[in-house]
Design an enzyme around this catalytic site. Structure first.
Site, PDB file in Angstrom:
ATOM      1  N   ARG A 141      30.956  22.842  55.175  1.00  7.45           N
ATOM      2  CA  ARG A 141      30.198  21.416  54.761  1.00  7.45           C
ATOM      3  C   ARG A 141      28.230  22.053  54.842  1.00  7.45           C
ATOM      4  NH1 ARG A 141      33.278  18.522  58.271  1.00  7.45           N
ATOM      5  NH2 ARG A 141      33.337  19.375  60.441  1.00  7.45           N
ATOM      6  N   PHE A 165      40.256  12.034  50.946  1.00  7.07           N
ATOM      7  CA  PHE A 165      40.375  12.133  52.107  1.00  7.07           C
ATOM      8  C   PHE A 165      38.965  11.864  53.403  1.00  7.07           C
ATOM      9  CE2 PHE A 165      43.212  13.754  48.807  1.00  7.07           C
ATOM     10  CZ  PHE A 165      44.532  13.361  49.610  1.00  7.07           C
ATOM     11  N   ASP A 168      38.783   6.974  51.644  1.00  9.58           N
ATOM     12  CA  ASP A 168      39.478   7.322  52.670  1.00  9.58           C
ATOM     13  C   ASP A 168      41.110   6.330  52.421  1.00  9.58           C
ATOM     14  OD1 ASP A 168      40.125   9.822  54.689  1.00  9.58           O
ATOM     15  OD2 ASP A 168      40.808   7.755  55.302  1.00  9.58           O
ATOM     16  N   ASN A 206      44.194   5.256  48.792  1.00 11.65           N
ATOM     17  CA  ASN A 206      45.793   5.948  48.447  1.00 11.65           C
ATOM     18  C   ASN A 206      44.833   6.611  47.758  1.00 11.65           C
ATOM     19  OD1 ASN A 206      47.217   8.091  48.165  1.00 11.65           O
ATOM     20  ND2 ASN A 206      49.232   6.986  49.032  1.00 11.65           N
ATOM     21  N   ASP A 230      39.251  17.420  50.837  1.00 15.86           N
ATOM     22  CA  ASP A 230      39.691  17.982  52.153  1.00 15.86           C
ATOM     23  C   ASP A 230      40.573  17.085  53.026  1.00 15.86           C
ATOM     24  OD1 ASP A 230      39.576  18.838  54.828  1.00 15.86           O
ATOM     25  OD2 ASP A 230      37.894  17.962  55.340  1.00 15.86           O
ATOM     26  N   CYS A 246      44.405  22.583  55.277  1.00 16.07           N
ATOM     27  CA  CYS A 246      44.110  22.995  56.936  1.00 16.07           C
ATOM     28  C   CYS A 246      45.626  23.727  57.532  1.00 16.07           C
ATOM     29  CB  CYS A 246      43.771  21.735  57.570  1.00 16.07           C
ATOM     30  SG  CYS A 246      44.320  20.257  57.179  1.00 16.07           S
TER      31      CYS A 246
END
Length: 415
Positions: free
Chosen positions: A232, A248, A270, A298, A319, A359
């Site tokens: 970040r 996201f 989000d 979405n 993300d 992730c």
């Protein structure tokens, strides 16, 4: 004989029994197969790698791990309910697994953070296997700690761990976030609640000089994703004076950083209304609400819509949550990553930047980079890699355990 009886009579029987219990442990003997992964430092022993168990043990108790020649490899805790049947704690045959063992390990983890982190107001204090404390997670938000004990073996030491965290870090409070499915695989219940002190579970903390709210009781995982802290901070050169789309966004951590670093405007997206509400609070906390608008939608659908509408941005941040948590669904996950990155590349202005993350532990760095290449080819955009990043240093990577490296963050420029 009478002398021996007198010695025993004068000896504390409880202490004697404790010594016996410590010294007599079951032996887990491995198959005569390739155990190079374990010998090279990986701490997990899978059920399929075990030939037999000699001696008595209790679930979650400490056992010796031996090779097929009965040569010592290490000590760890055992749980036959889990496919990861033994998690090694030490390779030293003389090291006892007691309070002093955990004191040394937690102190060593904290000293490491003090050495490598710029600011200790918010950080991961213990990162499980990477800190040689398997299945233990401890996160710090200001004066408060959040703890997860994700296996039966480490859960048995929870009371000791809490005591030591108070001793070493002197927090105002500790909260348990063991409301995770993985505990059920260990035969443990899901639960959450106070472990030390009583306090408001909605707390403020600081990251990179920016204020944030964290919902310790109900936020995802431990309340906030600390692993992206350095990524970040790394976006500052790519968001200044830019129109930014943050997809996201969760609770707005990238959004607030982009605004802090001088973005002209940020659109925060989000699918969760609760996440959007928290993102709004974080933006307002820092006084940036006039340069931000929020969309509850979405991200997949919105990216397609913006592509059709020919909407353009200077910087797009992706993300998403993990698209796969098993090897069986990797192909589906790769399709998902390709789709969102392709759409993002299409709506970037020439010279613009894509900051894209994964992730998913089962998506390896080379796989993720290949997906971005495919997306760029299909989008007919010429892209160059500016930075290839991973998780923050408070989430160290143990080279012997590839599972400890899971976060990928690519910064790319569209030419």
């Amino acid at each position: 004989m009478s002398i021996q009886l007198n010695i025993l009579a004068n000896y504390d029987i409880k202490k004697l029994l404790e010594v016996v219990r410590r010294e007599v442990m079951a032996d887990v003997i491995l198959r005569n197969t390739n155990i190079k992964r374990i010998l090279n430092g990986h701490p997990w022993i899978y059920k399929t790698e075990i030939d037999r168990i000699e001696g008595d043990y209790t679930p979650g108790g400490i056992v010796n791990v031996l090779n097929h020649k009965k040569e010592f490899i290490g000590k760890g805790y055992i749980n036959l309910k889990s496919m990861i049947t033994v998690r090694l704690l030490t390779r030293d045959i003389h090291e006892e697994i007691d309070e002093e063992f955990f004191r040394k390990r937690i102190k060593r983890a904290w000293e490491y953070r003090k050495k490598v982190m710029d600011n200790l107001n918010s950080c991961r204090v213990v990162f499980a296997e990477a800190d040689f404390l398997p299945a233990l997670i401890v996160d710090k938000f200001g004066d408060y700690l959040v703890l997860q004990t994700l296996s039966l073996g480490i859960d048995r030491y929870k009371e000791t761990i809490v005591k030591l965290l108070v001793e070493i870090l002197n927090p105002k409070g500790i909260y348990e976030r063991n409301d995770v499915n993985v505990r059920e695989l260990e035969g443990l219940p899901q639960q959450k609640g106070y472990l030390y002190g009583k306090f408001d579970t909605m707390q403020q903390f600081e990251e990179n000089g920016i204020k944030f709210w964290v919902d310790i009781e109900n936020g995802q995982k431990t309340g906030y994703f600390l692993d992206q802290k350095e990524n970040r901070r790394a976006i500052q050169n790519y968001v200044k004076d830019a129109e930014v789309l943050d997809c996201f966004s969760h609770t707005g951590s990238f959004t607030v950083h982009a605004l802090h670093y001088g973005a002209k405007r940020v659109e925060t997206v989000d699918i969760s209304e609760e996440a959007i509400e928290m993102a709004k609070k974080n933006v307002e906390l820092n006084g940036y609400q006039e340069r931000c608008n929020f969309v509850c939608d979405n991200a997949f659908d919105l990216l397609r819509k913006y592509d059709k509408e020919n909407r353009k941005f200077d910087t797009v941040i992706l993300d998403p949550p993990a698209f796969t948590k098993s090897k069986e669904t990797v192909k589906d996950a790769l399709r998902g990553y390709k789709e969102i990155n392709l759409r993002a590349l299409k709506i970037l202005r020439e010279g613009g930047f894509l900051i894209t993350c994964s992730c998913s532990q089962h998506i390896k760095p080379d796989m993720f980079l290949d997906v971005i290449k495919e997306a760029a080819n299909d989008a007919k955009r010429n892209v160059r890699l500016v930075e290839q990043r991973t998780q923050s240093k408070d989430h160290p990577i143990l080279l012997a355990s590839e599972e400890t490296q899971y976060l990928k963050c690519l910064i790319l420029q569209v030419l």
